[in-house]
Design a protein around this motif. Structure first.
Motif, mmCIF file in Angstrom:
data_model
loop_
_atom_site.group_PDB
_atom_site.id
_atom_site.type_symbol
_atom_site.label_atom_id
_atom_site.label_comp_id
_atom_site.label_asym_id
_atom_site.label_seq_id
_atom_site.Cartn_x
_atom_site.Cartn_y
_atom_site.Cartn_z
ATOM 1 N N PRO A 176 0.828 -1.214 0.000
ATOM 2 C CA PRO A 176 0.000 0.000 0.000
ATOM 3 C C PRO A 176 0.858 1.258 0.000
ATOM 4 O O PRO A 176 1.704 1.436 0.870
ATOM 5 C CB PRO A 176 -0.809 -0.137 1.288
ATOM 6 N N ASN A 202 0.300 -1.791 -9.039
ATOM 7 C CA ASN A 202 0.559 -0.515 -8.371
ATOM 8 C C ASN A 202 1.446 0.387 -9.216
ATOM 9 O O ASN A 202 1.219 1.600 -9.314
ATOM 10 C CB ASN A 202 1.225 -0.763 -7.016
ATOM 11 N N GLY A 244 -3.196 1.297 -4.090
ATOM 12 C CA GLY A 244 -2.870 -0.080 -3.735
ATOM 13 C C GLY A 244 -3.767 -1.042 -4.470
ATOM 14 O O GLY A 244 -4.802 -0.656 -5.031
#
Length: 577
Positions: free
Chosen positions: A463, A489, A478
């Motif tokens: 993330p 990502n 994310g």
């Protein structure tokens, strides 16, 4: 009423009647962006199921923080999206605190039980067990960490009482929720080995003997009881007492039993530390520390600064070839070196050293060459090759509260329905299969991600949070997707920050995953001309390949306008207060 700025012409008619709380709508992958914006940062949630989004927004409306909302979102996802995450799994959270500008990484990754051994996934002849056998075994389950991590983060940054954060999950479990098309597809798939397990069969079979279908109402009174206990007793309800005993009994049952004990559960501790942050362009990119693989995305972004990808765009096949080659270098280093730093020296500084990054960037061309080998960064340990198979489960969500605090959290039970074993209305993870099945190379060199008691398996969950040149929150991104998370990502970051797309447009871009000798891309979204152009450059995208990301993101545009995005490949939405 706040004015919605609709970015996509395609979405104009569909969005005309939306309430002013709507920040973005979902679009079909081939369409232009269908994102909206709001001018005041009063709160935002993007997650993979609308019921979870509403649970998070409800917490924010009642004065809860971003972390409070994250607890509620996870509790609901555990019920309505059990194929992807749950309270029986693990997670990573990257958290931005608006008051201080600090970015903290919370690590709720599962741990190997004290009885785990490096050869636990080897068969009688010393060969790795078939994955479909290992994944549903008791050995597959690690000590769950998501609840403990959320409890720690909520203790640090919560504004509401823990006991109030499970109301929506309890209500939906008691009254029932409508089975979504994606969940129904997983339940009825012949390619999901967990569907043959007794617990999955019992839970998803109706009284008439038929499996649940999309639109059916599914109740889970056992889960309602579990979240009631969690609300009343706190996280200890999962790690001690009847639920903990049930986990131990379930894991230790059957062939290939696991070794989790009550002591393993009681002694689990999440980790928290300053996030791993590095300058990039005029920004700062922050990710969790290893055993997360977030550093690999940062390395790839830094390498791409040495190319001309920023002067190109998504219609240029050379740009996609550059992205593919950057991914191959990224994976070569990640696969070799990233593991649990409590057990293996991870050369973080060496991998992200500007001089090393510049040298590795020389391998990136606009035509695919041979698969790159791993590099030798400063401080690199001597480790063997990796044999980790990381399935594409997992989910991601992004939350901003009215104070400007932000959660970017990726959470998982690993494979579809985890190990297929259920306790208290939730599925147990199969996270142990994220370790390398082969603990050593032929010459005896250990794989960095080999199994060890108490060790956390390497994760692709990464993330991201991006800060602007003044250290203020700028963006969060994310995705789920197993080892493809890094590519998903990276694609979204390239789309927004190199190609100038909206968050929704960047998420909608075709996915392209390049690792070693293998290329996989969404040929139907690229179109025949782009596929032909990529193939001519050695990036062999083929018809029929499927890369189902679950990206969610948020970016703050000039004037404080919030712009969110939800991946149309799944069932998520992105909404604001």
């Amino acid at each position: 009423m706040r004015r919605l700025i609709l970015i996509s012409l395609l979405a104009l008619s569909a969005c005309a009647g939306l309430a002013d709380a709507q920040v973005t709508t979902r679009a079909k992958p081939a369409a232009a962006a269908a994102a909206g914006s709001q001018t005041a940062p009063r709160g935002f949630v993007a997650a993979a199921n609308p019921l979870a989004v509403e649970a998070g927004l409800k917490v924010l409306r009642e004065g809860g923080s971003a972390v409070d909302a994250a607890v509620a979102v996870q509790a609901v996802l555990s019920l309505v999206e059990p194929q992807s995450s749950g309270i029986g799994g693990g997670a990573f959270m990257t958290y931005f605190e608006a008051r201080t500008g600090k970015v903290t990484a919370y690590d709720g990754r599962e741990t190997a039980p004290s009885g785990a051994a490096p050869d636990m996934f080897l068969g009688p002849e010393g060969k790795p067990l078939p994955f479909q056998v290992a994944v549903v075994s008791g050995r597959a389950t690690g000590v769950p960490g998501a609840v403990a991590m959320l409890a720690q983060a909520q203790k640090d940054h919560g504004a509401a009482k823990w006991s109030t954060l499970f109301k929506e999950a309890e209500r939906l479990a008691t009254d029932g929720f409508v089975v979504s098309p994606r969940l129904a597809g997983m339940v009825n798939s012949s390619r999901v080995p967990q569907n043959a397990t007794p617990d999955v069969t019992a839970y998803f079979t109706k009284p008439d003997g038929q499996r649940y279908q999309a639109g059916d109402l599914l109740k889970n009174p056992a889960y309602a009881a579990t979240v009631r206990r969690l609300a009343a007793e706190g996280p200890s309800a999962l790690y001690e007492g009847p639920i903990a005993q049930a986990i131990v009994d379930k894991v230790q049952a059957g062939t290939l039993p696991g070794s989790i004990t009550l002591s393993d559960l009681k002694t689990y501790r999440p980790r928290s530390a300053a996030a791993l942050c590095r300058p990039w362009k005029v920004y700062t990119v922050c990710v969790p520390n290893p055993s997360s693989s977030g550093l690999a995305v940062v390395q790839a972004l830094m390498m791409l600064e040495h190319t001309d990808i920023g002067t190109r765009g998504p219609k240029d096949p050379a740009a996609w070839a550059l992205l593919a080659e950057a991914e191959r270098v990224m994976y070569a280093d990640r696969d070799r070196y990233v593991a649990d730093p409590a057990f293996v020296k991870v050369p973080v500084e060496g991998l992200l050293d500007p001089a090393y990054v510049a040298e590795r960037a020389k391998l990136i061309k606009d035509v695919a060459g041979p698969a790159p080998k791993f590099g030798l960064p400063k401080g690199a340990p001597v480790v063997g090759p990796d044999a980790t198979r990381e399935p594409a489960g997992t989910t991601h969500f992004v939350i901003m509260d009215p104070a400007g605090n932000v959660v970017s959290m990726t959470t998982t039970v690993e494979s579809i329905f985890g190990s297929g074993r259920m306790v208290g209305g939730f599925f147990l993870n199969n996270q142990m299969t994220d370790f390398s099945f082969s603990p050593t190379d032929r010459d005896g060199a250990p794989a960095a991600n080999a199994v060890a008691a108490g060790k956390r398996p390497r994760s692709s969950m990464s993330p991201l949070i991006v800060l602007d040149d003044k250290g203020k929150f700028l963006a969060a991104v994310g995705s789920p997707g197993g080892n493809a998370i890094l590519s998903y990502n990276l694609k979204a970051m390239v789309g927004v920050f190199y190609w100038g797309l909206s968050m929704q447009e960047a998420i909608n871009l075709p996915n392209l995953v390049s690792r070693g000798e293998n290329f996989s891309g969404e040929a139907n979204l690229f179109g025949p001309e782009m596929v032909a152009a990529l193939n001519a450059r050695g990036v062999t995208v083929k018809i029929g390949q499927n890369e189902t990301s679950g990206l969610h993101g948020l970016i703050v545009r000039p004037g404080g306008v919030l712009e969110g995005g939800a991946d149309p490949r799944r069932e998520g939405v992105a909404k604001g207060l």
